[in-house]
Design a protein around this motif. Sequence first.
Motif, PDB file in Angstrom:
ATOM      1  N   THR A  33       0.842  -1.195   0.000  1.00 22.66           N
ATOM      2  CA  THR A  33       0.000   0.000   0.000  1.00 22.66           C
ATOM      3  C   THR A  33       0.877   1.245   0.000  1.00 22.66           C
ATOM      4  O   THR A  33       1.930   1.281   0.628  1.00 22.66           O
ATOM      5  N   SER A  34       0.447   2.242  -0.722  1.00 17.86           N
ATOM      6  CA  SER A  34       1.160   3.523  -0.753  1.00 17.86           C
ATOM      7  C   SER A  34       0.470   4.558   0.127  1.00 17.86           C
ATOM      8  O   SER A  34       1.004   5.648   0.335  1.00 17.86           O
ATOM      9  N   SER A  35      -0.704   4.224   0.649  1.00 18.29           N
ATOM     10  CA  SER A  35      -1.470   5.159   1.470  1.00 18.29           C
ATOM     11  C   SER A  35      -1.298   4.813   2.949  1.00 18.29           C
ATOM     12  O   SER A  35      -0.656   3.839   3.315  1.00 18.29           O
ATOM     13  N   LEU A  36      -1.894   5.638   3.802  1.00 20.48           N
ATOM     14  CA  LEU A  36      -1.851   5.425   5.243  1.00 20.48           C
ATOM     15  C   LEU A  36      -3.165   4.769   5.664  1.00 20.48           C
ATOM     16  O   LEU A  36      -4.191   5.438   5.729  1.00 20.48           O
ATOM     17  N   PRO A  37      -3.167   3.461   5.925  1.00 28.15           N
ATOM     18  CA  PRO A  37      -4.428   2.801   6.275  1.00 28.15           C
ATOM     19  C   PRO A  37      -4.936   3.283   7.631  1.00 28.15           C
ATOM     20  O   PRO A  37      -4.148   3.610   8.515  1.00 28.15           O
ATOM     21  N   ASP A  38      -6.249   3.317   7.778  1.00 34.57           N
ATOM     22  CA  ASP A  38      -6.833   3.805   9.030  1.00 34.57           C
ATOM     23  C   ASP A  38      -8.072   2.979   9.376  1.00 34.57           C
ATOM     24  O   ASP A  38      -9.196   3.492   9.368  1.00 34.57           O
ATOM     25  N   PRO A  39      -7.892   1.677   9.708  1.00 39.72           N
ATOM     26  CA  PRO A  39      -9.048   0.799   9.890  1.00 39.72           C
ATOM     27  C   PRO A  39      -9.927   1.166  11.086  1.00 39.72           C
ATOM     28  O   PRO A  39     -11.125   0.952  11.057  1.00 39.72           O
ATOM     29  N   ASP A  40      -9.357   1.730  12.139  1.00 41.48           N
ATOM     30  CA  ASP A  40     -10.132   2.025  13.347  1.00 41.48           C
ATOM     31  C   ASP A  40     -10.024   3.482  13.769  1.00 41.48           C
ATOM     32  O   ASP A  40     -10.227   3.809  14.945  1.00 41.48           O
ATOM     33  N   GLY A  79       0.705   9.685  17.147  1.00 43.06           N
ATOM     34  CA  GLY A  79       0.909  11.066  16.728  1.00 43.06           C
ATOM     35  C   GLY A  79       2.331  11.536  16.980  1.00 43.06           C
ATOM     36  O   GLY A  79       2.915  12.248  16.162  1.00 43.06           O
ATOM     37  N   LEU A  80       2.908  11.125  18.107  1.00 41.36           N
ATOM     38  CA  LEU A  80       4.303  11.471  18.392  1.00 41.36           C
ATOM     39  C   LEU A  80       5.243  10.809  17.381  1.00 41.36           C
ATOM     40  O   LEU A  80       6.250  11.405  16.971  1.00 41.36           O
ATOM     41  N   ALA A  81       4.924   9.574  16.987  1.00 35.01           N
ATOM     42  CA  ALA A  81       5.728   8.904  15.953  1.00 35.01           C
ATOM     43  C   ALA A  81       5.638   9.655  14.633  1.00 35.01           C
ATOM     44  O   ALA A  81       6.640   9.812  13.915  1.00 35.01           O
ATOM     45  N   PHE A  82       4.440  10.149  14.301  1.00 31.04           N
ATOM     46  CA  PHE A  82       4.280  10.939  13.077  1.00 31.04           C
ATOM     47  C   PHE A  82       5.088  12.239  13.147  1.00 31.04           C
ATOM     48  O   PHE A  82       5.683  12.665  12.156  1.00 31.04           O
ATOM     49  N   LEU A  83       5.089  12.874  14.321  1.00 28.57           N
ATOM     50  CA  LEU A  83       5.863  14.095  14.490  1.00 28.57           C
ATOM     51  C   LEU A  83       7.353  13.845  14.294  1.00 28.57           C
ATOM     52  O   LEU A  83       8.075  14.646  13.691  1.00 28.57           O
ATOM     53  N   ALA A  84       7.819  12.718  14.825  1.00 22.32           N
ATOM     54  CA  ALA A  84       9.252  12.422  14.782  1.00 22.32           C
ATOM     55  C   ALA A  84       9.704  11.922  13.423  1.00 22.32           C
ATOM     56  O   ALA A  84      10.804  12.273  12.959  1.00 22.32           O
ATOM     57  N   LEU A  85       8.877  11.101  12.758  1.00 20.30           N
ATOM     58  CA  LEU A  85       9.321  10.402  11.550  1.00 20.30           C
ATOM     59  C   LEU A  85       8.518  10.745  10.305  1.00 20.30           C
ATOM     60  O   LEU A  85       8.828  10.242   9.225  1.00 20.30           O
ATOM     61  N   ALA A  91       4.294  11.583   8.807  1.00 23.50           N
ATOM     62  CA  ALA A  91       2.981  10.924   8.841  1.00 23.50           C
ATOM     63  C   ALA A  91       2.901   9.859   7.759  1.00 23.50           C
ATOM     64  O   ALA A  91       2.238  10.029   6.732  1.00 23.50           O
ATOM     65  N   THR A  92       3.597   8.759   7.990  1.00 25.84           N
ATOM     66  CA  THR A  92       3.649   7.678   7.016  1.00 25.84           C
ATOM     67  C   THR A  92       3.363   6.346   7.691  1.00 25.84           C
ATOM     68  O   THR A  92       3.433   6.218   8.921  1.00 25.84           O
ATOM     69  N   LEU A  93       3.083   5.349   6.870  1.00 27.03           N
ATOM     70  CA  LEU A  93       2.868   3.998   7.381  1.00 27.03           C
ATOM     71  C   LEU A  93       4.117   3.489   8.094  1.00 27.03           C
ATOM     72  O   LEU A  93       4.031   2.845   9.143  1.00 27.03           O
ATOM     73  N   LYS A  94       5.289   3.790   7.548  1.00 26.35           N
ATOM     74  CA  LYS A  94       6.528   3.293   8.154  1.00 26.35           C
ATOM     75  C   LYS A  94       6.750   3.877   9.544  1.00 26.35           C
ATOM     76  O   LYS A  94       7.318   3.219  10.423  1.00 26.35           O
ATOM     77  N   ALA A  95       6.298   5.107   9.785  1.00 29.01           N
ATOM     78  CA  ALA A  95       6.415   5.694  11.122  1.00 29.01           C
ATOM     79  C   ALA A  95       5.553   4.922  12.118  1.00 29.01           C
ATOM     80  O   ALA A  95       5.987   4.633  13.243  1.00 29.01           O
ATOM     81  N   GLY A  96       4.331   4.575  11.712  1.00 26.80           N
ATOM     82  CA  GLY A  96       3.465   3.778  12.578  1.00 26.80           C
ATOM     83  C   GLY A  96       4.031   2.395  12.821  1.00 26.80           C
ATOM     84  O   GLY A  96       3.968   1.874  13.945  1.00 26.80           O
ATOM     85  N   LEU A  97       4.607   1.791  11.777  1.00 30.20           N
ATOM     86  CA  LEU A  97       5.213   0.473  11.936  1.00 30.20           C
ATOM     87  C   LEU A  97       6.428   0.539  12.854  1.00 30.20           C
ATOM     88  O   LEU A  97       6.689  -0.391  13.625  1.00 30.20           O
ATOM     89  N   LEU A 144      -1.677  -0.967  11.851  1.00 28.86           N
ATOM     90  CA  LEU A 144      -1.834   0.274  12.595  1.00 28.86           C
ATOM     91  C   LEU A 144      -3.105   0.208  13.439  1.00 28.86           C
ATOM     92  O   LEU A 144      -4.040   0.999  13.294  1.00 28.86           O
ATOM     93  N   ARG A 145      -3.121  -0.772  14.314  1.00 29.13           N
ATOM     94  CA  ARG A 145      -4.147  -0.953  15.333  1.00 29.13           C
ATOM     95  C   ARG A 145      -3.458  -0.925  16.694  1.00 29.13           C
ATOM     96  O   ARG A 145      -2.234  -0.969  16.781  1.00 29.13           O
ATOM     97  N   ARG A 146      -4.250  -0.902  17.762  1.00 23.72           N
ATOM     98  CA  ARG A 146      -3.660  -0.727  19.085  1.00 23.72           C
ATOM     99  C   ARG A 146      -3.224  -2.023  19.756  1.00 23.72           C
ATOM    100  O   ARG A 146      -2.732  -1.987  20.884  1.00 23.72           O
ATOM    101  N   GLU A 147      -3.386  -3.185  19.114  1.00 27.56           N
ATOM    102  CA  GLU A 147      -3.091  -4.457  19.768  1.00 27.56           C
ATOM    103  C   GLU A 147      -1.651  -4.545  20.278  1.00 27.56           C
ATOM    104  O   GLU A 147      -1.402  -4.924  21.420  1.00 27.56           O
ATOM    105  N   THR A 148      -0.674  -4.220  19.437  1.00 24.87           N
ATOM    106  CA  THR A 148       0.727  -4.293  19.853  1.00 24.87           C
ATOM    107  C   THR A 148       1.001  -3.318  20.987  1.00 24.87           C
ATOM    108  O   THR A 148       1.715  -3.640  21.947  1.00 24.87           O
ATOM    109  N   TRP A 149       0.428  -2.132  20.896  1.00 27.33           N
ATOM    110  CA  TRP A 149       0.583  -1.129  21.952  1.00 27.33           C
ATOM    111  C   TRP A 149      -0.030  -1.628  23.261  1.00 27.33           C
ATOM    112  O   TRP A 149       0.564  -1.462  24.330  1.00 27.33           O
ATOM    113  N   MET A 150      -1.190  -2.261  23.205  1.00 25.49           N
ATOM    114  CA  MET A 150      -1.843  -2.751  24.421  1.00 25.49           C
ATOM    115  C   MET A 150      -1.020  -3.826  25.103  1.00 25.49           C
ATOM    116  O   MET A 150      -0.924  -3.866  26.339  1.00 25.49           O
ATOM    117  N   VAL A 151      -0.443  -4.726  24.325  1.00 28.60           N
ATOM    118  CA  VAL A 151       0.425  -5.757  24.916  1.00 28.60           C
ATOM    119  C   VAL A 151       1.572  -5.095  25.666  1.00 28.60           C
ATOM    120  O   VAL A 151       1.913  -5.476  26.796  1.00 28.60           O
TER     121      VAL A 151
END
Length: 404
Positions: free
Chosen positions: A29-36, A70-76, A78-84, A131-138
Amino acid sequence: MSGRKALLLILVAGLALRLGYALRTAQKTSSLPDPDDYCGLALSFARDGSLSLDGRLTAHREPAYPIALGLAFLALGATLKAGLALNLLASMLSLLLIYDLGRRLFDERSALAAAAIAALYPPFIFYAAQLRRETWMVFVTLLGLWALCSAQQAGRARGFALAGLANALGPLSNIVFLPFGLLVAPALAWWSHRRQKRPAAALTAAYLACFLALCGLWPLRNRIELGRFYLGGSGGGWANLYDYLVVPENLGGTPRQTALLAADPVVKKGDSLDPIARDRWYFEAGLRFIKRHPARYARLLLWRCLDFWRPWPRPRPYPLPYWLLKAIGLFSDAWIIPLGWLAILCLRAWTPERLWLLGFGTSVSAVYIAVFTMNRYRLPVMPMLILFAAAALVRAVEALRRAI
């Protein structure tokens, strides 16, 4: 091989698997997915420090993950790779926390075995690329448990204050974690220190004061900005309670579910309300249904107790072949879950640290079972089962060696 070298090898393997799968996902994907809607909220936070959707302040999702994203987007950027990158960092820190928890609760070998299982655990690898919260919740729930174990061993108010702050990140990520942080954790802290003749009230008060101070910022913000004292997200969580009281869960995600809900008068009225009023409407409708049909709800809870631990998802249209999902479940959850629970049932030496782990797992499972079950909801509980399953495996191998 020394423990440090083994741990480093495990971390490198875990990172390679996650990075490889994440990059494979990013190439599709070349876009920023936003499922939730997490990315939409994160972009709003990166832009002006607010949590807004369509230009309006919202409580649609709990704030911790959108803020971190959002902090990851600020630092790196607003891309998919920043969220990853955020997910990969959280996932690797989770492996370290699982290792240290295993070392504190059991021993070095069990800790390394648990870290290895978690490094190879397919759902952890899969959700690190989403780009869901599951990994963050763990990560945040492991951080909270680790902070409690550290505070327990130190026996100081400062440690329990930090544990309160760490555990507040749980409900700020998902309100499902509130019962553990608000009730179970302080109750176990008070009980364990009473047994050890420590100042239980002072230590528990230090925990609760910091937990409530941080956790209370979100409902306070909602009261000031939105005019509603809202504890969690307004994204429709209580709709699941009502929906799966009137729709069999094995029909979830099918056209039959859509047809049943479209004909339901409660759903028709709920769809006309604003998000916060809608969530309250479904909560009250669910309670009324349970009061009218208590026996039916009791049977449903018994069924969910088993369904929550099913080793693979129900057959649905997935991006992967269903036979592959079943094979993955067979070689992971199908043995980790029963072995983990068997180890819990057979374990005799229940330290406060182990009780915190069990208290977390059972409280989170109970909340989900009361509302709605699906495989990905149990992800934050899996580190507990992995730790106990790893300890059981190590003890079984040791017993086999002695027998030989």
